[in-house]
Design a protein around this motif. Sequence first.
Motif, PDB file in Angstrom:
ATOM      1  N   SER A 168      35.314  54.098  35.861  1.00 12.66           N
ATOM      2  CA  SER A 168      35.810  52.542  37.159  1.00 12.66           C
ATOM      3  C   SER A 168      34.527  52.464  37.755  1.00 12.66           C
ATOM      4  O   SER A 168      33.541  52.922  37.882  1.00 12.66           O
ATOM      5  N   VAL A 169      34.804  51.006  37.897  1.00 13.78           N
ATOM      6  CA  VAL A 169      33.397  50.474  38.260  1.00 13.78           C
ATOM      7  C   VAL A 169      34.279  49.831  40.215  1.00 13.78           C
ATOM      8  O   VAL A 169      34.437  48.865  40.274  1.00 13.78           O
ATOM      9  N   PRO A 170      34.294  50.899  41.175  1.00 14.95           N
ATOM     10  CA  PRO A 170      35.050  50.100  42.225  1.00 14.95           C
ATOM     11  C   PRO A 170      34.334  49.583  43.346  1.00 14.95           C
ATOM     12  O   PRO A 170      35.088  49.033  44.384  1.00 14.95           O
ATOM     13  N   ASP A 171      33.204  49.841  43.112  1.00 19.01           N
ATOM     14  CA  ASP A 171      32.593  48.996  44.462  1.00 19.01           C
ATOM     15  C   ASP A 171      31.058  48.220  43.118  1.00 19.01           C
ATOM     16  O   ASP A 171      30.527  49.049  42.302  1.00 19.01           O
ATOM     17  N   GLU A 172      30.654  46.954  43.818  1.00 17.46           N
ATOM     18  CA  GLU A 172      29.350  47.000  42.956  1.00 17.46           C
ATOM     19  C   GLU A 172      27.883  47.952  43.278  1.00 17.46           C
ATOM     20  O   GLU A 172      27.853  48.670  43.595  1.00 17.46           O
ATOM     21  N   VAL A 216      32.044  55.706  38.462  1.00 16.74           N
ATOM     22  CA  VAL A 216      32.922  56.345  38.806  1.00 16.74           C
ATOM     23  C   VAL A 216      32.750  57.026  37.435  1.00 16.74           C
ATOM     24  O   VAL A 216      34.186  56.531  36.777  1.00 16.74           O
ATOM     25  N   THR A 240      35.058  59.971  35.350  1.00 15.06           N
ATOM     26  CA  THR A 240      36.453  60.730  35.999  1.00 15.06           C
ATOM     27  C   THR A 240      36.876  62.086  34.918  1.00 15.06           C
ATOM     28  O   THR A 240      37.393  61.484  33.442  1.00 15.06           O
ATOM     29  N   THR A 258      37.265  61.433  47.898  1.00 15.21           N
ATOM     30  CA  THR A 258      37.512  60.118  47.423  1.00 15.21           C
ATOM     31  C   THR A 258      35.943  59.098  48.429  1.00 15.21           C
ATOM     32  O   THR A 258      35.128  58.308  47.668  1.00 15.21           O
ATOM     33  N   LEU A 288      32.546  58.142  47.633  1.00 15.22           N
ATOM     34  CA  LEU A 288      31.978  56.789  47.464  1.00 15.22           C
ATOM     35  C   LEU A 288      31.816  56.057  48.727  1.00 15.22           C
ATOM     36  O   LEU A 288      30.371  55.265  48.045  1.00 15.22           O
ATOM     37  N   ARG A 298      27.787  54.477  47.538  1.00 14.37           N
ATOM     38  CA  ARG A 298      27.268  53.627  47.767  1.00 14.37           C
ATOM     39  C   ARG A 298      26.276  52.948  48.826  1.00 14.37           C
ATOM     40  O   ARG A 298      25.505  52.440  48.473  1.00 14.37           O
TER      41      ARG A 298
END
Length: 263
Positions: free
Chosen positions: A6-10, A14, A16, A183, A187, A191
């Motif tokens: 997944s790509v939760p932030d620019e 992630v 998993t 988490t 993250l 970031r």
Amino acid sequence: MGVSTSVPDEGVAVVTVDFPPVNALAVQGWYDLAAAVRAAGADPKVRCVVLTAAGRGFNAGVDIKEIRRTAGHDALIGANRGCYEAFAAVYDCEVPVVAAVHGFCLGGGVGLVGNADAIVASDDATFGLPELDRGALGAATHLARLVPQHLMRTLYYTSRTVTAEELHRHGSVWRVVPRAELTAAALGLAREIAAKDGQLIRLAKAAINGIDPVDVRRSYRFEQGFTFEANLSGVADRVRGTFGTGGRTGRGDALGTDRKERT
């Protein structure tokens, strides 16, 4: 279930791992993990990868049941090669990899985090190599990146585990946080890394790998040769035959009485 990205932030991907009940990976699982990490690192939009896991713990190593139920040495060879590929994928990932570790991190889990660029762990995380209790050898290469040499040897010979807080004191774990905050902490670090220039962070990763004093690929492959020798000699089957039957285990086994459930 399986390996997902997944790509939760620019700039942050992630990866998993989710293989219930204890994230003990079958042969294909190691290859799937390697492919996911390599793909995430190759994405030009990604500047940091977070490696995490769902469920009770980060990783319980190789699926011993798969090896025991497979005739011949195909599963053993597959596990050796699959672990090699997954560990190398983390190490060779084009961008930094942050491992977010909770619960138990055993065997192959140590191989993964030992090759990561940074580790954030929950306060319930434990790390160890119960290989001698499983009729195997390997990943001392990666444990040696987490603790000093003599401690590595003691942990390896005894199959004991160490806590995240102990590794934090040795400087190999960046932060130890309550599990509920893991988490967010991982993250947050990702970031901060991803805020750097994408081209420059890739050059930095290549440069740091290039000055490593130990070739982790070659040293781990050397260890694997002794694992195969143990299997050919029969000693591995003798030890592995007690697996899950309540036989003696190393003190400090992170799964304790749940050993029968570990696959």
